[in-house]
Design a protein around this motif. Structure first.
Motif, PDB file in Angstrom:
ATOM      1  N   HIS A   6       0.720  -1.647   0.215  1.00 29.25           N
ATOM      2  CA  HIS A   6      -0.045  -0.440  -0.383  1.00 29.25           C
ATOM      3  C   HIS A   6       0.890   1.365   0.061  1.00 29.25           C
ATOM      4  O   HIS A   6       1.655   1.673   0.948  1.00 29.25           O
ATOM      5  CB  HIS A   6      -1.163   0.124   1.606  1.00 29.25           C
ATOM      6  CG  HIS A   6      -2.048   0.906   1.099  1.00 29.25           C
ATOM      7  ND1 HIS A   6      -3.763   1.198   1.328  1.00 29.25           N
ATOM      8  CD2 HIS A   6      -2.106   2.480   1.582  1.00 29.25           C
ATOM      9  CE1 HIS A   6      -4.193   1.702   0.779  1.00 29.25           C
ATOM     10  NE2 HIS A   6      -3.048   2.995   1.258  1.00 29.25           N
ATOM     11  N   HIS A   8       1.660   5.401  -2.296  1.00 29.73           N
ATOM     12  CA  HIS A   8       0.683   6.119  -2.988  1.00 29.73           C
ATOM     13  C   HIS A   8       2.140   7.311  -3.842  1.00 29.73           C
ATOM     14  O   HIS A   8       2.395   8.320  -3.560  1.00 29.73           O
ATOM     15  CB  HIS A   8       0.359   7.500  -2.574  1.00 29.73           C
ATOM     16  CG  HIS A   8      -0.366   6.967  -1.513  1.00 29.73           C
ATOM     17  ND1 HIS A   8      -2.580   6.204  -1.950  1.00 29.73           N
ATOM     18  CD2 HIS A   8      -1.053   6.786  -0.073  1.00 29.73           C
ATOM     19  CE1 HIS A   8      -2.834   5.519  -0.927  1.00 29.73           C
ATOM     20  NE2 HIS A   8      -2.148   6.135  -0.010  1.00 29.73           N
ATOM     21  N   GLU A 106      -8.436   2.534  -2.476  1.00 31.08           N
ATOM     22  CA  GLU A 106      -9.029   2.419  -0.610  1.00 31.08           C
ATOM     23  C   GLU A 106     -10.335   2.535  -0.545  1.00 31.08           C
ATOM     24  O   GLU A 106     -10.613   4.070  -1.428  1.00 31.08           O
ATOM     25  CB  GLU A 106      -7.977   2.943   0.408  1.00 31.08           C
ATOM     26  CG  GLU A 106      -7.455   4.737   0.174  1.00 31.08           C
ATOM     27  CD  GLU A 106      -6.362   4.621   1.286  1.00 31.08           C
ATOM     28  OE1 GLU A 106      -6.885   4.618   2.057  1.00 31.08           O
ATOM     29  OE2 GLU A 106      -5.211   4.461   1.056  1.00 31.08           O
ATOM     30  N   HIS A 181      -5.867  -2.050   5.219  1.00 31.74           N
ATOM     31  CA  HIS A 181      -4.407  -1.381   5.747  1.00 31.74           C
ATOM     32  C   HIS A 181      -4.325  -0.776   6.474  1.00 31.74           C
ATOM     33  O   HIS A 181      -5.345  -0.040   7.229  1.00 31.74           O
ATOM     34  CB  HIS A 181      -4.407  -0.764   4.088  1.00 31.74           C
ATOM     35  CG  HIS A 181      -4.198   1.059   3.659  1.00 31.74           C
ATOM     36  ND1 HIS A 181      -3.191   1.410   4.375  1.00 31.74           N
ATOM     37  CD2 HIS A 181      -5.033   2.069   4.300  1.00 31.74           C
ATOM     38  CE1 HIS A 181      -3.292   2.470   4.633  1.00 31.74           C
ATOM     39  NE2 HIS A 181      -4.726   3.291   4.305  1.00 31.74           N
ATOM     40  N   ASP A 231       2.388   2.755   3.324  1.00 34.31           N
ATOM     41  CA  ASP A 231       1.716   4.025   3.518  1.00 34.31           C
ATOM     42  C   ASP A 231       2.380   5.640   2.859  1.00 34.31           C
ATOM     43  O   ASP A 231       1.916   6.378   3.515  1.00 34.31           O
ATOM     44  CB  ASP A 231       0.263   4.558   4.236  1.00 34.31           C
ATOM     45  CG  ASP A 231      -0.498   5.428   4.117  1.00 34.31           C
ATOM     46  OD1 ASP A 231      -1.501   5.243   3.691  1.00 34.31           O
ATOM     47  OD2 ASP A 231      -1.590   5.790   4.992  1.00 34.31           O
TER      48      ASP A 231
END
Ligand SMILES: [Zn+2]
Length: 282
Positions: A6, A8, A106, A181, A231
């Motif tokens: 996970h 970004h 998400e 997550h 994250d």
């Protein structure tokens, strides 16, 4: 091989040096997660361009009813309704012939960031639930696992987690599997997700001195249901806490899991790689 399940890298925080960060990820696999239509589209573009990258597409609950804006995420204002964004996300899924998209989300519930200047808290919570159910339907239609997000308000004890679980329970005929997550609830709630077929995503929070219950969650969750994630750009682990996070730092999460479970780092890496392959087919 290290897995960041996970990340970004599709966010604005990497606009200036994205290619350099991607180079540092050469020896690992990364799933970039969309939070709105434009970031979902960019996650898919990154997956198409990089063999070791995959995408998840969705509308994050903090953006439902235009709640939250975050300059780390996207600079410009998005002129699309929630339904228009979801329609765009569906088009991305339809266009993805080589399965670069490995999950839907998400999506989920976020009661932490609720702002009641334009809508009541109840309206916002209901809208988040409605959008979440639409993601569950997309997951069913395109046969993908869910990438769940859940965060409670400061005051409540697991209200959002309980409600998320009850929605998952009510949709069990179509919900197949997924990952919750940045897990941040109790051992009991982790066990309920595991019993419903979900895997638990562990972020750098587990390395913080006040990790508390999350350490117990790692201890009690079977190794074959744990996934490592950053994250990023958020939540950089110790010893890089406070910096902009990036996928290679997920090694600190894997090391901490090894320490908590009393097994080797290599055993954690191998298990997480197997888990990611099983859930996301990566
Ligand atoms: Zn995220």
């Amino acid at each position: 091989m290290l897995i960041d399940a996970h990340a970004h890298l599709n966010f604005h925080a990497y606009k200036k040096d994205r290619e350099e960060v991607i180079k540092r990820c050469q020896n690992m696999k990364v799933i970039n997660i969309g939070s709105q239509f434009p970031t979902s589209r960019l996650a898919l573009e990154l997956a198409k361009k990089n063999q070791n990258m995959y995408a998840s597409v969705g509308l994050h609950p903090v953006h439902v009813l235009e709640q939250e804006r975050d300059k780390n995420e996207i600079k410009e204002k998005i002129d699309m309704s929630d339904d228009e964004q979801l329609a765009g996300i569906r088009e991305l899924l339809k266009s993805d012939k080589d399965n670069s998209i490995v999950a839907i989300g998400e999506t989920g519930l976020d009661y932490f960031h609720i702002k009641t200047d334009k809508h009541s808290a109840e309206e916002i919570k209901q809208a988040q639930k409605d959008i979440f159910i639409k993601h569950i339907e997309l997951a069913q239609e395109f046969k993908k696992p869910l990438m769940l997000h859940c965060r409670d308000s400061k005051e409540s004890s697991w209200e959002a987690y309980q409600e998320l679980l009850s929605i998952v329970n009510s949709q069990l005929s179509i919900v197949k599997s997924g990952m919750i997550h940045c897990f941040s609830s109790s051992v009991e709630i982790a066990q309920r997700f595991v019993s419903l077929g979900f895997s638990i995503g562990i972020t750098g929070i587990v390395t913080f001195p006040n990790a508390g219950e999350l350490v117990n969650v790692v201890k009690e969750t079977p190794l074959d249901r744990l996934l490592t994630e950053t994250d990023c750009p958020y939540l950089a682990p110790q010893p890089v806490r406070g910096e902009r996070n990036e996928p290679p730092y997920v090694e600190h999460v894997a090391k901490k899991i090894a320490e908590i479970k009393g097994i080797s780092y290599d055993d954690v890496i191998t298990a997480v790689e197997t888990n990611a392959k099983k859930l996301f087919n990566i």
